[in-house]
Design a protein around this motif. Structure first.
Motif, PDB file in Angstrom:
ATOM      1  N   LYS A  46     -25.212 -49.218   4.369  1.00  0.00           N
ATOM      2  CA  LYS A  46     -25.841 -50.114   4.764  1.00  0.00           C
ATOM      3  C   LYS A  46     -25.729 -51.362   3.718  1.00  0.00           C
ATOM      4  O   LYS A  46     -25.768 -52.731   4.228  1.00  0.00           O
ATOM      5  CB  LYS A  46     -27.407 -49.880   4.810  1.00  0.00           C
ATOM      6  CG  LYS A  46     -27.791 -48.720   5.987  1.00  0.00           C
ATOM      7  CD  LYS A  46     -29.318 -48.086   5.902  1.00  0.00           C
ATOM      8  CE  LYS A  46     -29.365 -46.991   6.701  1.00  0.00           C
ATOM      9  NZ  LYS A  46     -30.910 -46.480   6.604  1.00  0.00           N
ATOM     10  N   MET A  47     -25.799 -51.114   2.439  1.00  0.00           N
ATOM     11  CA  MET A  47     -25.690 -52.015   1.647  1.00  0.00           C
ATOM     12  C   MET A  47     -24.252 -52.853   1.702  1.00  0.00           C
ATOM     13  O   MET A  47     -24.035 -54.221   1.704  1.00  0.00           O
ATOM     14  CB  MET A  47     -25.474 -51.859   0.093  1.00  0.00           C
ATOM     15  CG  MET A  47     -26.879 -51.039  -0.219  1.00  0.00           C
ATOM     16  SD  MET A  47     -28.092 -52.485  -0.251  1.00  0.00           S
ATOM     17  CE  MET A  47     -29.173 -51.962   1.299  1.00  0.00           C
ATOM     18  N   ALA A  48     -23.007 -51.853   2.184  1.00  0.00           N
ATOM     19  CA  ALA A  48     -21.876 -52.499   2.357  1.00  0.00           C
ATOM     20  C   ALA A  48     -22.115 -53.433   3.768  1.00  0.00           C
ATOM     21  O   ALA A  48     -21.086 -54.546   3.629  1.00  0.00           O
ATOM     22  CB  ALA A  48     -20.811 -51.377   2.657  1.00  0.00           C
ATOM     23  N   ALA A  49     -22.718 -53.068   4.532  1.00  0.00           N
ATOM     24  CA  ALA A  49     -22.573 -53.704   5.836  1.00  0.00           C
ATOM     25  C   ALA A  49     -23.349 -55.273   5.841  1.00  0.00           C
ATOM     26  O   ALA A  49     -22.977 -56.142   6.322  1.00  0.00           O
ATOM     27  CB  ALA A  49     -23.610 -52.996   6.845  1.00  0.00           C
ATOM     28  N   VAL A 225     -20.224 -50.716  11.083  1.00  0.00           N
ATOM     29  CA  VAL A 225     -19.954 -51.996  10.008  1.00  0.00           C
ATOM     30  C   VAL A 225     -18.828 -52.585  10.159  1.00  0.00           C
ATOM     31  O   VAL A 225     -18.979 -53.908  10.180  1.00  0.00           O
ATOM     32  CB  VAL A 225     -19.773 -51.178   8.626  1.00  0.00           C
ATOM     33  CG1 VAL A 225     -19.389 -52.318   7.224  1.00  0.00           C
ATOM     34  CG2 VAL A 225     -21.131 -50.485   8.290  1.00  0.00           C
ATOM     35  N   ALA A 226     -17.638 -51.911  10.558  1.00  0.00           N
ATOM     36  CA  ALA A 226     -16.431 -52.778  11.021  1.00  0.00           C
ATOM     37  C   ALA A 226     -16.716 -53.667  12.232  1.00  0.00           C
ATOM     38  O   ALA A 226     -16.125 -54.616  12.145  1.00  0.00           O
ATOM     39  CB  ALA A 226     -15.373 -51.755  10.868  1.00  0.00           C
ATOM     40  N   ALA A 227     -17.081 -52.808  13.281  1.00  0.00           N
ATOM     41  CA  ALA A 227     -17.486 -53.353  14.494  1.00  0.00           C
ATOM     42  C   ALA A 227     -18.290 -54.556  14.565  1.00  0.00           C
ATOM     43  O   ALA A 227     -18.088 -55.902  15.056  1.00  0.00           O
ATOM     44  CB  ALA A 227     -17.993 -52.519  15.530  1.00  0.00           C
ATOM     45  N   LEU A 228     -19.383 -54.735  13.821  1.00  0.00           N
ATOM     46  CA  LEU A 228     -20.327 -55.878  13.598  1.00  0.00           C
ATOM     47  C   LEU A 228     -19.839 -57.131  12.656  1.00  0.00           C
ATOM     48  O   LEU A 228     -19.899 -58.018  12.940  1.00  0.00           O
ATOM     49  CB  LEU A 228     -21.640 -55.419  12.941  1.00  0.00           C
ATOM     50  CG  LEU A 228     -22.461 -54.444  14.173  1.00  0.00           C
ATOM     51  CD1 LEU A 228     -23.730 -54.058  13.290  1.00  0.00           C
ATOM     52  CD2 LEU A 228     -22.542 -54.895  15.519  1.00  0.00           C
ATOM     53  N   THR A 229     -19.095 -56.507  11.661  1.00  0.00           N
ATOM     54  CA  THR A 229     -18.399 -57.562  11.028  1.00  0.00           C
ATOM     55  C   THR A 229     -17.296 -58.513  11.735  1.00  0.00           C
ATOM     56  O   THR A 229     -17.521 -59.722  11.700  1.00  0.00           O
ATOM     57  CB  THR A 229     -17.400 -56.970   9.802  1.00  0.00           C
ATOM     58  OG1 THR A 229     -18.180 -56.128   9.056  1.00  0.00           O
ATOM     59  CG2 THR A 229     -16.769 -58.015   8.966  1.00  0.00           C
ATOM     60  N   PHE A 230     -16.502 -57.823  12.632  1.00  0.00           N
ATOM     61  CA  PHE A 230     -15.838 -58.681  13.506  1.00  0.00           C
ATOM     62  C   PHE A 230     -16.612 -59.352  14.624  1.00  0.00           C
ATOM     63  O   PHE A 230     -16.351 -60.574  15.004  1.00  0.00           O
ATOM     64  CB  PHE A 230     -14.619 -57.885  14.112  1.00  0.00           C
ATOM     65  CG  PHE A 230     -13.561 -57.494  13.399  1.00  0.00           C
ATOM     66  CD1 PHE A 230     -12.534 -58.236  13.139  1.00  0.00           C
ATOM     67  CD2 PHE A 230     -13.561 -56.075  12.752  1.00  0.00           C
ATOM     68  CE1 PHE A 230     -11.586 -57.852  12.055  1.00  0.00           C
ATOM     69  CE2 PHE A 230     -12.457 -55.802  12.050  1.00  0.00           C
ATOM     70  CZ  PHE A 230     -11.367 -56.618  11.647  1.00  0.00           C
TER      71      PHE A 230
END
Length: 346
Positions: A46-49, A225-230
């Motif tokens: 979560k922190m990374a997100a 995390v990856a999907a929401l970043t893009f």
């Protein structure tokens, strides 16, 4: 006008933040899944997100704004149409592939079997009503602020026609005045579009953030995390393009950029705070999330099709240049396809 719209936007979201947390703390009607829970590891993700999504969103929304300093990215350049078409495809796919299916899933959940939700497509109904409401607001705001200019223009035409009998050179002033009104009206449209679009994106972003923050399953959080970043990066590009065309003051631009970039991370923070009591399968949470997701989908679909794609693809500059038109079409398909693939990834 800009300050008034921003005040409305902040009022709505503050009201949303204040109501969302207590409403989702309902009694559980479906048993939550306890397997794969690892709270310490989930917190690290979560922190990374928060960091990843914040940075990606800020870069995405600021990228089109570089058009103020980079000549190739200016709105009057051909490449801007291509970039904006890609971003519009992302927003359109977000509405159809990500948000609307989530709303349908929430409102047809087995946890609502004691209610009439599964007997009628409420998600589609709310999305349709939301799109119609967006159209009406769009029309009302534009007409409200352009009507005085149009009245002045018509009066000016009458006065100038009388003057042209004495001096034909006054015709130039008539056309110049009409041209300035047309530019002012178009600028107003861009400003309305940028703020309504941000509202639709922000509502969905808050819901996504809370859902991610409340989850305690690393297997669920890690791909998100990856999907929401893009997701945030490409959505930011679409919003940034609209903000650039709106030609807002630096302060207004900074507020909109910060608001977009911070929304999902703030939602994650709220989700972390209520993770011990939040139950995503409670009837209240399902209905509230479903309704808000459906409303957001209606806004995003309307804005993507009407105010972004139709406005650009009907632009004479694009229609008279087959190469740019074809490039914009390919870019649109690429953007929608890429965002659709993220739904499978997540």
């Amino acid at each position: 006008m800009i300050k008034f719209n921003q005040t409305q936007l902040f009022t709505f979201l503050c009201f949303f933040f204040s109501l969302f947390s207590p409403l989702v703390l309902g009694d559980c009607t479906c048993e939550p899944e306890d397997e794969d829970r690892n709270k310490p590891l989930a917190l690290k993700y979560k922190m990374a997100a928060i960091v990843s999504i914040l940075v990606a969103g800020a870069i995405g929304v600021c990228f089109p704004l570089l058009g103020k300093t980079i000549d190739a990215l200016r709105p009057e350049k051909d490449i801007f149409f291509v970039i904006k078409a890609f971003a519009a495809g992302v927003i359109l796919s977000t509405g159809f592939i990500h948000v609307l299916p989530d709303a349908t899933e929430n409102l047809t959940s087995p946890c609502l079997n004691e209610n009439p939700w599964g007997k009628f497509p409420f998600a589609g109904l709310v999305a349709m009503v939301s799109a119609i409401a967006t159209l009406l607001v769009d029309t009302f705001v534009t007409s409200h602020y352009t009507k005085p200019h149009l009245n002045n223009t018509q009066q000016g035409h009458g006065d100038e026609e009388k003057k042209t009998k004495e001096n034909e050179i006054d015709v130039v002033h008539v056309h110049a005045h009409a041209s300035s009104i047309s530019v002012s009206t178009q600028l107003l449209r861009y400003r309305v579009v940028s703020q309504v679009l941000e509202l639709g994106i922000v509502v969905h972003s808050v819901i996504i953030g809370i859902s991610l923050g409340a989850s305690e399953s690393p297997k669920t959080i890690k791909p998100l995390v990856a999907a929401l970043t893009f997701h945030q990066f490409f959505e930011g590009m679409g919003l940034g393009g609209c903000i650039l065309q709106a030609k807002l003051k630096a302060r207004s631009v900074a507020i909109m950029v910060l608001f977009f970039a911070l929304t999902t991370p703030v939602g994650i923070g709220i989700g972390i705070g209520i993770s011990n009591t939040y139950n995503e399968n409670s009837p209240t949470a399902l209905v509230l999330e479903g309704m808000l997701n459906a409303a957001s989908a209606g806004i995003l679909i309307y804005m993507a099709l009407v105010d972004l794609l139709a406005a650009d693809f009907m632009n004479p500059k694009l229609q008279n240049n087959g190469k740019v038109g074809a490039s914009a079409g390919v870019s649109l398909l690429l953007g929608s396809a890429l965002m659709s693939l993220l739904a499978v990834w997540a």
